[in-house]
Design an enzyme around this catalytic site. Structure first.
Site, PDB file in Angstrom:
ATOM      1  N   CYS A  94       0.805  -1.231   0.000  1.00 43.26           N
ATOM      2  CA  CYS A  94       0.000   0.000   0.000  1.00 43.26           C
ATOM      3  C   CYS A  94       0.831   1.270   0.000  1.00 43.26           C
ATOM      4  O   CYS A  94       0.284   2.362  -0.161  1.00 43.26           O
ATOM      5  CB  CYS A  94      -0.956  -0.012   1.172  1.00 43.26           C
ATOM      6  SG  CYS A  94      -2.057  -1.425   1.080  1.00 43.26           S
ATOM      7  N   HIS A 366      -9.327   3.120  -1.406  1.00 47.21           N
ATOM      8  CA  HIS A 366      -7.905   2.810  -1.319  1.00 47.21           C
ATOM      9  C   HIS A 366      -7.468   1.926  -2.486  1.00 47.21           C
ATOM     10  O   HIS A 366      -7.401   0.712  -2.361  1.00 47.21           O
ATOM     11  CB  HIS A 366      -7.660   2.130   0.037  1.00 47.21           C
ATOM     12  CG  HIS A 366      -6.297   1.556   0.208  1.00 47.21           C
ATOM     13  ND1 HIS A 366      -5.156   2.142  -0.309  1.00 47.21           N
ATOM     14  CD2 HIS A 366      -5.869   0.439   0.849  1.00 47.21           C
ATOM     15  CE1 HIS A 366      -4.114   1.399   0.008  1.00 47.21           C
ATOM     16  NE2 HIS A 366      -4.515   0.355   0.696  1.00 47.21           N
ATOM     17  N   CYS A 396       0.443   2.363   6.317  1.00 49.59           N
ATOM     18  CA  CYS A 396       0.744   0.988   6.751  1.00 49.59           C
ATOM     19  C   CYS A 396       0.648   0.094   5.513  1.00 49.59           C
ATOM     20  O   CYS A 396      -0.083   0.418   4.578  1.00 49.59           O
ATOM     21  CB  CYS A 396      -0.268   0.530   7.792  1.00 49.59           C
ATOM     22  SG  CYS A 396      -1.954   0.570   7.178  1.00 49.59           S
TER      23      CYS A 396
END
Ligand SMILES: CC(C)(COP(=O)(O)OP(=O)(O)OC[C@H]1O[C@@H](n2cnc3c(N)ncnc32)[C@H](O)[C@@H]1OP(=O)(O)O)[C@@H](O)C(=O)NCCC(=O)NCCS
Length: 411
Positions: A94, A366, A396
């Site tokens: 990510c 996301h 994270c």
């Protein structure tokens, strides 16, 4: 106070993104490469930058196309850029767009580049569907057969179960734990209640709705016409629910631990499609070209921990290192932009450090490869609006890794 770059300061000139769309909705027939091309073309047009000035394009993606794995090169081949722009793809789960941005920044700091585009895109609507090992082996054997009857004999060995596709899971290869299960574990270990998570998710939707309504978020978003008919246009993130309520969120069933869990579809970030990118320049080059800048990169840091422990807690390790490298403490920071994978993760991270922070991925969405570029642009724009000086962002990632970057607004 230290500044990353040893004298060659790296400036963020501008950033733009596509709207973020829940997977399987408006962008389901747009590939990650197309999403990348759309936002890079928009960035060049908005900044009125001659493509010939761009020396490199670094792009992140988490689930690449099997047939077009170097997404960065495909994006760089868009007509607005010369074919000589070198391009490569990075992957850090990510934080992939952050990795793209820090890679390009490193190259600028070293003096190898003056102008680069960095970002990422993801189409979770278009992930590769895999077949079983037996199915793949049989196909390879059949392709090598010397005659048609031999090929048919080999293919006849396939059984119905061999045709069942393998759906890629968002799970840790080492532990088998999904992201959602990790968030559950963190909620339990850090005593984060269901109520706190739902209140946080509600806050995310409220702030993202307000930012959409007053144009703060939409200013960073380009309109995208929706294929195949191109009759409708998406101008904002379609996962934001302005009408959601605490009661609605509280009524949702836990997804990852149905019996004792607290992580729901409402307090998790959704699977999302989208692209985002930023324009980076050596500060002197920006001045020479006459470009005002949003801010400079003061420092950054990556960290990692055992993925079998608290998978999404590494931002707490990365942030103090980034702050130390910038010669700052959390007290100096005016605004924090945290990537919200799950409310349980944000609240667990916040137990590690107190902060003044703003809205994020639970409501906005996301698209793994793109999020890092989105938060970079949003943090810098919001820092300017609030007349702040220093901003901190944290992300994270899978694999137990974390990212943090300190930016300083330029005036
Ligand atoms: C959590 C997850 C499994 C949910 O997927 P999903 O079931 O397809 O989610 P949906 O959007 O369909 O939502 C499920 C239900 O909750 C409802 N819901 C979701 N968010 C809501 C909200 N904020 N308010 C009210 N209702 C909401 C939906 O309307 C839907 O209701 P329905 O079943 O009556 O239609 C998926 O989003 C996921 O895997 N997220 C995590 C992604 C991840 O791991 N990211 C990595 C982070 S680093």
């Amino acid at each position: 106070m230290a500044t990353f770059g040893n004298g060659r300061r790296v400036a963020i000139v501008a950033g733009v993104r596509t709207p973020f769309a829940k997977a399987g909705t408006a962008f389901k027939s747009i590939s990650a490469i197309e999403l990348g091309k759309l936002c890079v073309a928009e960035l060049l047009q908005r900044t009125n930058l001659d493509g010939k000035e761009v020396q490199a394009l670094v792009f992140g993606t988490v689930v690449p196309s099997v047939v077009e794995p170097n997404i960065a090169r495909e994006v760089s081949l868009l007509p607005l850029l010369p074919k000589g722009v070198q391009a490569y793809t990075v992957s850090r789960a990510c934080a992939s767009a952050n990795q793209a941005i820090t890679d390009a920044a490193d190259q600028i700091a070293l003096g190898h580049l003056d102008v680069a585009i960095a970002g990422g895109s993801e189409s979770l609507s278009n992930i590769p569907i895999l077949h079983s090992q037996r199915f793949a082996e049989t196909l390879v054997l059949a392709s090598k057969a010397k005659s048609l009857p031999a090929r048919i004999r080999i293919l006849a060995r396939l059984r119905p179960r061999d045709f069942i596709p393998i759906t890629p899971a968002i799970a840790e290869p080492t532990t088998g734990e999904t992201m959602g299960q990790s968030a559950e574990k963190m909620a339990k270990l850090n005593a984060i209640s269901r109520e706190e998570q739902d209140h946080f998710a509600l806050r995310s939707h409220r702030l993202a709705s307000a930012g959409t309504a007053d144009g703060r978020l939409t200013a960073e978003i380009m309109p995208v016409y929706v294929p195949p008919k191109f009759e409708s246009v998406l101008t904002s993130d379609n996962g934001i629910r302005e009408d959601t309520s605490y009661e609605q969120l509280a009524a949702l069933k836990p997804v990852f631990d149905r019996k004792y869990g607290s992580v729901t579809a409402g307090n998790s970030s959704p699977l999302t499609d989208g692209g985002a990118c930023v324009l980076l320049m050596n500060e002197e080059k920006a001045k020479a070209l006459g470009y005002p800048t949003l801010g400079i990169i003061r420092s950054y840091a990556y960290a990692a921990l055992d993925p079998g422990e608290q998978l999404l807690q590494a931002p707490v390790l990365a942030a103090p290192v980034a702050l130390k490298r910038a010669g700052l403490t959390l007290k100096d920071i005016d605004l924090v932009e945290m990537h919200e994978a799950f409310a349980a993760q944000v609240l667990s991270n916040l137990k590690g450090f107190e902060s003044k922070w703003w809205a994020g991925s639970i409501a906005i969405g996301h698209p793994f490869g793109a999020t890092g570029a989105r938060i970079t642009t949003t943090l810098l724009n919001e820092l300017r609006r609030r007349d702040g000086r220093f901003g901190l962002m944290t992300v994270c990632t899978a694999g137990g890794m974390g990212f943090a970057m300190v930016v300083e607004r330029t005036r």
